[in-house]
Design a protein around this motif. Structure first.
Motif, PDB file in Angstrom:
ATOM      1  N   CYS A 314      11.248  10.768 -88.444  1.00 41.06           N
ATOM      2  CA  CYS A 314      11.338  10.909 -86.985  1.00 41.06           C
ATOM      3  C   CYS A 314      10.540  12.126 -86.538  1.00 41.06           C
ATOM      4  CB  CYS A 314      12.782  11.168 -86.553  1.00 41.06           C
ATOM      5  SG  CYS A 314      13.907   9.872 -86.991  1.00 41.06           S
ATOM      6  N   SER A 316       8.319  15.109 -85.600  1.00 44.54           N
ATOM      7  CA  SER A 316       7.182  15.736 -86.272  1.00 44.54           C
ATOM      8  C   SER A 316       7.072  15.276 -87.714  1.00 44.54           C
ATOM      9  CB  SER A 316       7.344  17.258 -86.253  1.00 44.54           C
ATOM     10  OG  SER A 316       7.268  17.712 -84.937  1.00 44.54           O
ATOM     11  N   SER A 361      12.190  14.594 -93.924  1.00 48.97           N
ATOM     12  CA  SER A 361      13.106  15.207 -92.958  1.00 48.97           C
ATOM     13  C   SER A 361      13.279  16.684 -93.262  1.00 48.97           C
ATOM     14  CB  SER A 361      14.466  14.509 -93.019  1.00 48.97           C
ATOM     15  OG  SER A 361      15.373  15.149 -92.173  1.00 48.97           O
ATOM     16  N   GLN A 362      12.992  17.499 -92.289  1.00 49.61           N
ATOM     17  CA  GLN A 362      13.223  18.939 -92.451  1.00 49.61           C
ATOM     18  C   GLN A 362      14.708  19.199 -92.683  1.00 49.61           C
ATOM     19  OE1 GLN A 362      14.450  22.623 -92.036  1.00 49.61           O
ATOM     20  NE2 GLN A 362      14.870  21.450 -90.187  1.00 49.61           N
ATOM     21  N   SER A 363      15.530  18.653 -91.802  1.00 45.50           N
ATOM     22  CA  SER A 363      16.965  18.956 -91.845  1.00 45.50           C
ATOM     23  C   SER A 363      17.700  18.202 -92.939  1.00 45.50           C
ATOM     24  CB  SER A 363      17.597  18.598 -90.507  1.00 45.50           C
ATOM     25  OG  SER A 363      17.517  17.193 -90.310  1.00 45.50           O
ATOM     26  N   THR A 366      18.896  13.833 -90.350  1.00 45.37           N
ATOM     27  CA  THR A 366      18.568  13.011 -89.183  1.00 45.37           C
ATOM     28  C   THR A 366      19.138  11.599 -89.367  1.00 45.37           C
ATOM     29  OG1 THR A 366      16.626  14.333 -88.824  1.00 45.37           O
ATOM     30  CG2 THR A 366      16.636  12.186 -87.768  1.00 45.37           C
ATOM     31  N   VAL A 412      13.960  25.005 -82.608  1.00 43.85           N
ATOM     32  CA  VAL A 412      14.135  23.553 -82.538  1.00 43.85           C
ATOM     33  C   VAL A 412      12.818  22.836 -82.836  1.00 43.85           C
ATOM     34  CG1 VAL A 412      14.584  21.660 -80.931  1.00 43.85           C
ATOM     35  CG2 VAL A 412      16.185  23.562 -81.087  1.00 43.85           C
ATOM     36  N   THR A 414       9.753  22.152 -84.725  1.00 45.70           N
ATOM     37  CA  THR A 414       9.365  22.503 -86.092  1.00 45.70           C
ATOM     38  C   THR A 414       7.904  22.957 -86.171  1.00 45.70           C
ATOM     39  OG1 THR A 414       9.199  21.688 -88.357  1.00 45.70           O
ATOM     40  CG2 THR A 414       8.782  20.087 -86.619  1.00 45.70           C
ATOM     41  N   ALA A 616      17.619  19.048 -79.755  1.00 46.71           N
ATOM     42  CA  ALA A 616      18.448  19.630 -80.798  1.00 46.71           C
ATOM     43  C   ALA A 616      17.636  19.705 -82.076  1.00 46.71           C
ATOM     44  CB  ALA A 616      19.673  18.780 -81.021  1.00 46.71           C
ATOM     45  N   LYS A 617      18.012  20.625 -82.899  1.00 47.46           N
ATOM     46  CA  LYS A 617      17.281  20.839 -84.143  1.00 47.46           C
ATOM     47  C   LYS A 617      17.412  19.644 -85.074  1.00 47.46           C
ATOM     48  CE  LYS A 617      14.852  23.155 -87.021  1.00 47.46           C
ATOM     49  NZ  LYS A 617      13.407  23.010 -86.698  1.00 47.46           N
TER      50      LYS A 617
HETATM   51  C1  G6P Z   1      14.305  16.622 -83.885  1.00 53.31           C
HETATM   52  C2  G6P Z   1      13.540  17.928 -83.889  1.00 53.31           C
HETATM   53  C3  G6P Z   1      12.099  17.686 -84.319  1.00 53.31           C
HETATM   54  C4  G6P Z   1      12.077  16.990 -85.674  1.00 53.31           C
HETATM   55  C5  G6P Z   1      12.883  15.696 -85.649  1.00 53.31           C
HETATM   56  C6  G6P Z   1      13.072  15.144 -87.041  1.00 53.31           C
HETATM   57  O1  G6P Z   1      13.855  15.799 -82.853  1.00 53.31           O
HETATM   58  O2  G6P Z   1      13.574  18.520 -82.619  1.00 53.31           O
HETATM   59  O3  G6P Z   1      11.405  18.916 -84.396  1.00 53.31           O
HETATM   60  O4  G6P Z   1      10.762  16.714 -86.033  1.00 53.31           O
HETATM   61  O5  G6P Z   1      14.190  15.939 -85.132  1.00 53.31           O
HETATM   62  O6  G6P Z   1      13.890  16.035 -87.753  1.00 53.31           O
HETATM   63  P1  G6P Z   1      13.978  16.154 -89.310  1.00 53.31           P
HETATM   64  O7  G6P Z   1      15.002  17.221 -89.540  1.00 53.31           O
HETATM   65  O8  G6P Z   1      14.417  14.815 -89.811  1.00 53.31           O
HETATM   66  O9  G6P Z   1      12.645  16.532 -89.822  1.00 53.31           O
END
Ligand code: G6P
Length: 622
Positions: A314, A316, A361-363, A366, A412, A414, A616-617
């Motif tokens: 999702c 970026s 996914s950064q987080s 997601t 938020v 990235t 949201a982050k």
């Molecule tokens: C949110 C953040 C974005 C990020 C996206 C996917 O919309 O604001 O910056 O790219 O989620 O998040 P992830 O943690 O899965 O990379």
């Protein structure tokens, strides 16, 4: 010692944050401190519950932690040793004092991350049984249900088990029971919770960063487990009923890593951290000079067997995937597609036995990406996650994982998260290409070298030009519409440039394939419309230059990002030159320029850069 860090939190409503403490120390300053660290996730109300003698006092409000602290001064003067706190990002019911957590029902007070999907049905049942509700939240329904179960069972763990058995959805709860002094309970399913051991007590939190001011000893609560915290220790009740004490691990993440460290914004700090983040992400996989993922448990044989790739992500992360498509196909000859995770299930792309699904996914939390991962697993496809926050759901559930080691990303929007995803995708492309014999050892070494040396150096070079980008941002910041154009891989990069700008400056920005603009969208170009044109590919320069001319002749003011060796553009108003030591250098320098442009435009417009409105982050709602 565990390498890595947590940026987790993220339950289904995520963006919400949880912290809890019990021990010998003064709980309230710890809770407010932890909540202030959790601020970065974005929230619209905040609250806490503290045990004061025989009672549990609850203080909560719409707004910021400062407002909570003011209320706290008036309402709680005694010291507390057991408390839970919460930052809420409204989903069920708008932001208000009443909807803020904690919620109380009878003997139960709790905070919640997540969404109880069957709250309507439960609420009807509880209302019929005489329960009344003050708020519009699913959380209050959960509190009432737990209170009913506690009345029936008179045992906290049995009650939690019985109540959660009735809940559908996902949750992480921090719970106080009125008649269980100095004890905190927690349970999670689908939303993370971390336990921690400090010098004077025990903690729980949805996000390790919230605990870093107090301790670096942590343990993850597993899916379905219940934790019982008291001053003398923590007992964990596994889903099947067995108990154990946590095995404490050590994180080497420092509290400073989650602070601004003199920068005006986290985003600025994170942009600056990118060269280091790239090196951190690549060094464990390039020690021999060749792409080597053996430390991640991935051998050349694995790469060799990959017949096609589907990248799913999702925001970026998906934009990084778009560039991944180019890299995988061009370097390794592996047919690759990239998909928005929220759409993946509705039109599943055709997969073969040798298809690898890569989730980025950064987080690591997601919801849409996680759902796509589960879908791919159901279809018995091979899955690989590229994740930054360790031990998160996507990282755990994927068959294989590659961590990006960007460090905690707080803003938020990235930057270093995306940048490290891109560098890892590049290295995977090199690994696949080498394993499949598409490139020889010498070429593989050269590629690694460009990634490890040129890419971070190119970002550093662009960071040194930030004054120039600040002045270019003036051109952008005055307008309400900006277009980003490019051909080839610049198309994908343009997507990220446009997203960065709109996320944080609230300027409407659109990315277009430079050649496609004339099929409609060019009608939106008028006198003074800024257009950011990307031209990182030598062979496409002339074509992109024609598109620059096209928009300029309709009044656009063009900022051109092009290679150092490109001829001077006759039409662009401003030009940013990109290094040409390698493809990676040009690409990463362009990326840093786009990030800086967006950041500076947002500074000029005075927006809340680290916590843009409505965003949201970690988006843990589908
Ligand atoms: C949110 C953040 C974005 C990020 C996206 C996917 O919309 O604001 O910056 O790219 O989620 O998040 P992830 O943690 O899965 O990379």
């Amino acid at each position: 010692m565990k390498r890595g860090f947590f940026v987790a939190s993220f339950g289904y409503t995520n963006m919400c944050g949880i912290i809890g403490y019990t021990g010998m120390g003064n709980a309230l300053p710890k809770i407010t401190k932890g909540l202030s660290v959790l601020e970065y996730r974005g929230y619209d109300s905040v609250g806490l519950a503290a045990r004061i003698g025989e009672e549990i006092a609850t203080v909560k409000c719409r707004g910021r932690i400062g407002a909570l602290e003011e209320k706290l001064k008036m309402q709680i003067t005694a010291e507390s040793h057991t408390a839970i706190g919460h930052t809420r990002w409204a989903t069920h019911g708008g932001p208000s004092d009443i909807n803020a957590h904690p919620h109380r029902a009878g003997r139960v007070v709790l905070v919640h991350n997540g969404i109880i999907e069957n709250d309507g049905e439960l609420k009807r049942e509880l209302t019929a049984a005489g329960r009344t509700f003050l708020s519009e939240t699913d959380t209050e329904v959960a509190a009432a249900l737990l209170d009913v179960c506690y009345d029936e069972q008179n045992d906290p763990v049995a009650a939690i088990r019985a109540a959660t058995a009735r809940m559908r959805g996902s949750y992480a709860f921090g719970i106080l029971f009125e008649d269980r002094a100095d004890e905190v309970f927690a349970v999670r399913a689908g939303s993370p919770l971390i336990l921690a051991k400090g010098a004077d007590g025990y903690y729980l939190a949805s996000d390790m960063t919230a605990l870093l001011p107090f301790t670096s000893e942590y343990a993850c609560l597993e899916e379905g487990e219940i934790a019982h915290l008291c001053a003398s220790g923590v007992t964990v009740y596994a889903a099947e009923g067995k108990t154990h004490t946590p095995v404490w691990l050590h994180t080497d993440m420092t509290p400073e890593a989650a602070q601004k460290g003199g920068f005006a914004h986290f985003m600025q700090k994170e942009i600056e951290e990118q060269p280091h983040a790239i090196r951190q992400s690549l060094s464990p996989r390039t020690a021999s000079g060749l792409p080597d993922f053996s430390a991640d448990g991935i051998t050349p044989d694995f790469w060799r067997a990959v017949g096609s790739v589907q990248i799913v992500a999702c925001g970026s992360a998906m934009h990084a995937g778009l560039l991944g498509v180019r890299l995988f196909e061009e370097l390794a000859g592996v047919p690759t597609t990239c998909h928005v995770a929220s759409e993946y299930r509705y039109h599943p792309p055709v997969a073969r036995e040798d298809t690898l699904v890569i989730l980025i996914s950064q987080s690591g939390e997601t919801a849409d990406t996680l759902a796509a991962l589960r879908d791919a697993k159901r279809k018995k496809l091979s899955t690989l996650a590229i994740v930054n926050a360790v031990e998160t759901s996507i990282a755990r559930e994927a068959e294989r994982r590659i961590y990006t080691y960007a460090g905690p990303e707080i803003a938020v929007a990235t930057t270093k998260g995306y940048c490290t995803q891109l560098s890892v995708l590049y290295l995977i492309a090199a690994a696949m290409a080498h394993a499949k014999g598409m490139i020889g050892e010498q070429e593989a070494r050269a590629l690694v070298n460009t990634l490890v040396e040129d890419a971070p150096a190119a970002v550093e070079g662009m960071l040194a030009k930030k004054e120039m980008l600040r002045s270019l941002a003036e051109l952008v910041a005055q307008r309400e519409h900006v277009f980003f154009i490019g051909r080839g891989s610049d198309c994908a990069l343009a997507e990220e440039g446009a997203l960065k700008l709109k996320e944080i400056s609230y300027i409407h920005a659109e990315a277009y394939a430079a050649g496609e603009l004339k099929h409609g969208t060019i009608s939106l170009i008028e006198e003074g419309t800024p257009v950011v044109a990307l031209s990182t590919e030598q062979e496409l320069y002339d074509k992109t230059e024609s598109n620059v001319r096209e928009v300029c002749s309709r009044g656009a003011r063009v900022i051109l990002l092009c290679r150092e060796d490109a001829p001077v553009s006759a039409s662009a108003e401003k030009t940013v030159r990109l290094p040409i030591t390698s493809h990676a250098a040009t690409l990463f320098a362009a990326l840093a320029a786009l990030q800086l442009l967006a950041y500076e435009a947002a500074v000029l417009r005075g927006t809340d850069i680290d916590r843009p409105r409505n965003l949201a982050k970690s988006v843990t709602v589908e």
